[in-house]
Design a protein around this motif. Structure first.
Motif, PDB file in Angstrom:
ATOM      1  N   PRO A 264      -3.927  49.464 -44.618  1.00  0.00           N
ATOM      2  CA  PRO A 264      -3.002  49.141 -43.522  1.00  0.00           C
ATOM      3  C   PRO A 264      -3.689  48.587 -42.275  1.00  0.00           C
ATOM      4  CG  PRO A 264      -2.426  51.258 -44.499  1.00  0.00           C
ATOM      5  CD  PRO A 264      -3.738  50.843 -45.112  1.00  0.00           C
ATOM      6  N   ALA A 265      -4.966  48.903 -42.092  1.00  0.00           N
ATOM      7  CA  ALA A 265      -5.685  48.367 -40.928  1.00  0.00           C
ATOM      8  C   ALA A 265      -5.917  46.871 -41.047  1.00  0.00           C
ATOM      9  CB  ALA A 265      -7.019  49.084 -40.757  1.00  0.00           C
ATOM     10  N   ASN A 266      -5.801  46.326 -42.242  1.00  0.00           N
ATOM     11  CA  ASN A 266      -5.976  44.893 -42.479  1.00  0.00           C
ATOM     12  C   ASN A 266      -4.614  44.232 -42.401  1.00  0.00           C
ATOM     13  OD1 ASN A 266      -6.853  42.345 -43.314  1.00  0.00           O
ATOM     14  ND2 ASN A 266      -6.723  42.879 -45.493  1.00  0.00           N
ATOM     15  N   GLY A 267      -4.279  43.729 -41.208  1.00  0.00           N
ATOM     16  CA  GLY A 267      -2.937  43.203 -40.995  1.00  0.00           C
ATOM     17  C   GLY A 267      -2.922  41.827 -40.376  1.00  0.00           C
ATOM     18  N   PHE A 268      -1.759  41.497 -39.797  1.00  0.00           N
ATOM     19  CA  PHE A 268      -1.497  40.121 -39.377  1.00  0.00           C
ATOM     20  C   PHE A 268      -0.949  40.041 -37.952  1.00  0.00           C
ATOM     21  CE2 PHE A 268      -0.769  40.401 -43.972  1.00  0.00           C
ATOM     22  CZ  PHE A 268      -1.762  39.540 -44.411  1.00  0.00           C
ATOM     23  N   THR A 269      -1.328  38.961 -37.288  1.00  0.00           N
ATOM     24  CA  THR A 269      -0.608  38.484 -36.123  1.00  0.00           C
ATOM     25  C   THR A 269       0.402  37.473 -36.644  1.00  0.00           C
ATOM     26  OG1 THR A 269      -2.507  38.759 -34.636  1.00  0.00           O
ATOM     27  CG2 THR A 269      -0.782  37.230 -33.951  1.00  0.00           C
ATOM     28  N   LEU A 270       1.667  37.816 -36.596  1.00  0.00           N
ATOM     29  CA  LEU A 270       2.709  36.913 -37.083  1.00  0.00           C
ATOM     30  C   LEU A 270       2.971  35.879 -35.988  1.00  0.00           C
ATOM     31  CD1 LEU A 270       5.846  35.998 -37.513  1.00  0.00           C
ATOM     32  CD2 LEU A 270       4.497  36.436 -39.573  1.00  0.00           C
ATOM     33  N   CYS A 271       2.410  34.684 -36.134  1.00  0.00           N
ATOM     34  CA  CYS A 271       2.614  33.612 -35.143  1.00  0.00           C
ATOM     35  C   CYS A 271       3.630  32.633 -35.699  1.00  0.00           C
ATOM     36  CB  CYS A 271       1.300  32.906 -34.832  1.00  0.00           C
ATOM     37  SG  CYS A 271       1.513  31.573 -33.614  1.00  0.00           S
ATOM     38  N   SER A 272       4.829  32.648 -35.135  1.00  0.00           N
ATOM     39  CA  SER A 272       5.905  31.811 -35.664  1.00  0.00           C
ATOM     40  C   SER A 272       5.634  30.336 -35.441  1.00  0.00           C
ATOM     41  CB  SER A 272       7.234  32.198 -35.016  1.00  0.00           C
ATOM     42  OG  SER A 272       7.176  32.090 -33.603  1.00  0.00           O
ATOM     43  N   ARG A 293       2.583  44.997 -42.576  1.00  0.00           N
ATOM     44  CA  ARG A 293       1.228  44.736 -42.074  1.00  0.00           C
ATOM     45  C   ARG A 293       1.241  43.939 -40.762  1.00  0.00           C
ATOM     46  NH1 ARG A 293      -3.018  44.795 -45.993  1.00  0.00           N
ATOM     47  NH2 ARG A 293      -2.498  46.367 -47.559  1.00  0.00           N
ATOM     48  N   ILE A 294       2.412  43.711 -40.190  1.00  0.00           N
ATOM     49  CA  ILE A 294       2.472  42.970 -38.926  1.00  0.00           C
ATOM     50  C   ILE A 294       2.136  43.935 -37.784  1.00  0.00           C
ATOM     51  CG2 ILE A 294       3.947  41.734 -37.295  1.00  0.00           C
ATOM     52  CD1 ILE A 294       5.547  40.699 -39.701  1.00  0.00           C
ATOM     53  N   HIS A 295       1.032  43.658 -37.105  1.00  0.00           N
ATOM     54  CA  HIS A 295       0.585  44.515 -35.997  1.00  0.00           C
ATOM     55  C   HIS A 295       0.800  43.868 -34.632  1.00  0.00           C
ATOM     56  CE1 HIS A 295      -0.919  47.000 -39.105  1.00  0.00           C
ATOM     57  NE2 HIS A 295      -2.067  46.379 -39.308  1.00  0.00           N
ATOM     58  N   PHE A 296       1.116  42.584 -34.619  1.00  0.00           N
ATOM     59  CA  PHE A 296       1.235  41.839 -33.357  1.00  0.00           C
ATOM     60  C   PHE A 296       2.017  40.575 -33.681  1.00  0.00           C
ATOM     61  CE2 PHE A 296      -1.385  39.175 -30.109  1.00  0.00           C
ATOM     62  CZ  PHE A 296      -0.477  39.415 -29.097  1.00  0.00           C
ATOM     63  N   VAL A 297       2.773  40.078 -32.693  1.00  0.00           N
ATOM     64  CA  VAL A 297       3.636  38.922 -32.928  1.00  0.00           C
ATOM     65  C   VAL A 297       3.503  37.924 -31.781  1.00  0.00           C
ATOM     66  CG1 VAL A 297       6.022  38.142 -33.228  1.00  0.00           C
ATOM     67  CG2 VAL A 297       5.293  40.297 -34.269  1.00  0.00           C
ATOM     68  N   HIS A 298       3.365  36.657 -32.133  1.00  0.00           N
ATOM     69  CA  HIS A 298       3.487  35.545 -31.198  1.00  0.00           C
ATOM     70  C   HIS A 298       4.808  34.836 -31.498  1.00  0.00           C
ATOM     71  CE1 HIS A 298      -1.183  34.940 -30.796  1.00  0.00           C
ATOM     72  NE2 HIS A 298      -0.776  36.107 -30.344  1.00  0.00           N
ATOM     73  N   LEU A 299       5.671  34.735 -30.520  1.00  0.00           N
ATOM     74  CA  LEU A 299       6.948  34.057 -30.727  1.00  0.00           C
ATOM     75  C   LEU A 299       6.967  32.742 -29.960  1.00  0.00           C
ATOM     76  CD1 LEU A 299       9.461  37.051 -30.578  1.00  0.00           C
ATOM     77  CD2 LEU A 299       8.592  35.848 -32.596  1.00  0.00           C
ATOM     78  N   ARG A 300       7.001  31.660 -30.696  1.00  0.00           N
ATOM     79  CA  ARG A 300       7.189  30.326 -30.141  1.00  0.00           C
ATOM     80  C   ARG A 300       7.781  29.452 -31.238  1.00  0.00           C
ATOM     81  NH1 ARG A 300       2.906  26.788 -31.692  1.00  0.00           N
ATOM     82  NH2 ARG A 300       1.068  27.888 -32.484  1.00  0.00           N
ATOM     83  N   ASN A 301       8.179  28.253 -30.864  1.00  0.00           N
ATOM     84  CA  ASN A 301       8.853  27.377 -31.815  1.00  0.00           C
ATOM     85  C   ASN A 301       8.235  25.987 -31.764  1.00  0.00           C
ATOM     86  OD1 ASN A 301      10.832  26.787 -33.787  1.00  0.00           O
ATOM     87  ND2 ASN A 301      12.334  28.032 -32.674  1.00  0.00           N
TER      88      ASN A 301
END
Length: 398
Positions: A264-272, A293-301
């Motif tokens: 679980p420590a091996n995760g993702f920054t979900l950058c849209s 596994r999403i630990h952080f999110v960047h929201l942009r388009n």
């Protein structure tokens, strides 16, 4: 979700008191002044954290703890570099910082060809032009093999652009391509970039994956022991560039990474925005696939064009269904809350933004204006409140 804001410390023209007015609760930052591969000293981490705490924020995410190019190439004193990286993680954990974003893009970070492309009704945005990138690779860098990476019509338009471009135009293009490295110590002119690219000769997708898997094996166990969640950022753009392979570009890549070291420590920054620049990517579906596994999110388009170009769109415009994506993230957050996780809130930040109004008169990090990101945060906040209320999830956002 936990509202955060990226801040570049002493390199940023935006102050913490200004960020406080956005309503964000957390800060996303790094020790950008420390050379890649060196240990982040605990006292330096503590000083930065105290500065953030005193301004009324939490240091929610490190972005980024850089991976040295020798690790990506599999060369040099790897034992020392891995030991330094683990020590930096230990020092961060000792100061209570537990989410660490990084990337495994060879040589360059995010890549754009225009830093101030005009947008409708005023303002400017970041843009990636296939024509200008082809002009750079073929006519400025002289990378002959790049002809195979672009269709004939793009190569033709690239030649025209190069013939008509002034020296200032060409200098601006190089500056734009180099601007994705905030705080980095490596900045390249054309000859320097050629030399840096030669250091990657013989490193294909398979070799880069092997080097990445070695990094995960060396780092993730330590991160797990420290309670740190590592989250790799997708490639930006999500395609091979400058002849260098990219291996974090689509759902298949993310599935491989999750299994390359299954923890679980091996995760993702979900950058849209990064994932969204690939026409084949269904970003909400990818988020659903790796939600745990999403630990952080960047929201942009982004808005994409048939020739491979794309530009930053307003946060609720562009090609990615932002409402559907946020719905996936809120559902995952609700699932975590139901399991009793104390850290169920997923940190996100409004990523990039249009330069608007008085921000034109400020010296700001490219892609990171105050007003454009504040507009994006307000729009995203509204979507989250509406979806959370509709799902009966009070308190789903901070």
């Amino acid at each position: 979700m936990l509202e955060t804001w990226r801040w570049y410390g002493q390199f940023d023209g935006i102050t913490l008191p200004e960020i406080a007015q956005t309503g964000a609760a957390g800060i996303v930052t790094a020790l950008h002044e420390i050379p890649y591969g060196a240990v982040w000293p605990r006292d330096a981490i503590a000083t930065r954290k105290a500065q953030i705490d005193q301004a009324g924020f939490s240091w929610s995410v490190v972005e980024s703890l850089p991976v040295h190019e020798d690790i990506k190439r599999g060369t040099g004193d790897l034992a020392r570099l891995f030991a330094n990286y683990r020590q930096s993680l230990a020092n961060l954990a000792a100061e209570g910082v537990q989410v660490v974003c990084y990337n495994f893009m060879p040589l360059l970070d995010w890549t754009r060809t225009e830093l101030a492309a005009p947008v409708a009704r005023g303002g400017s945005c970041l843009r990636f032009s296939a024509d200008r990138m082809a002009a750079f690779e073929l006519h400025m860098l002289g990378r002959a093999a790049a002809a195979d990476d672009y269709p004939e019509d793009v190569r033709a338009r690239a030649a025209i652009w190069f013939q008509q471009a002034s020296q200032q135009d060409r200098d601006d293009l190089l500056k734009a391509i180099m601007s994705g490295l905030p705080g980095a110590f490596d900045r390249y002119d054309i000859d320097g970039l050629r030399r840096a690219l030669r250091a990657y000769d013989g490193i294909d997708r398979t070799a880069l994956r092997a080097n990445y898997q070695r990094f995960l094996a060396e780092v993730i166990p330590a991160a797990a022991d420290l309670g740190i969640r590592m989250c790799v950022h997708p490639d930006d753009p999500p395609r091979d560039i400058l002849g260098l392979p990219r291996i974090v570009s689509d759902g298949d890549d993310l599935a491989w990474i999750a299994q390359a070291f299954d923890d679980p420590a091996n995760g993702f920054t979900l950058c849209s925005g990064s994932l969204g620049a690939n026409p084949a990517n269904d970003v909400p579906a990818i988020a659903r696939m790796v939600a745990g596994r999403i630990h952080f999110v960047h929201l942009r388009n982004v808005r994409k064009f048939p020739d491979g170009s794309f530009e930053e769109a307003a946060h609720l415009e562009g090609d990615t269904d932002m409402v559907a994506l946020i719905g996936v993230l809120l559902a995952e957050e609700a699932r975590r809350r139901a399991t009793g996780r104390a850290d169920h809130l997923i940190p996100f930040r409004p990523d990039h933004g249009h330069v608007l109004l008085s921000d034109f008169d400020r010296d700001l990090v490219p892609g990171y204006p105050l007003i454009g990101r504040l507009r994006g945060l307000a729009e995203l906040r509204g979507v989250m409140h509406a979806l959370a209320a509709g799902a009966g999830q009070p308190g789903a956002m901070v």
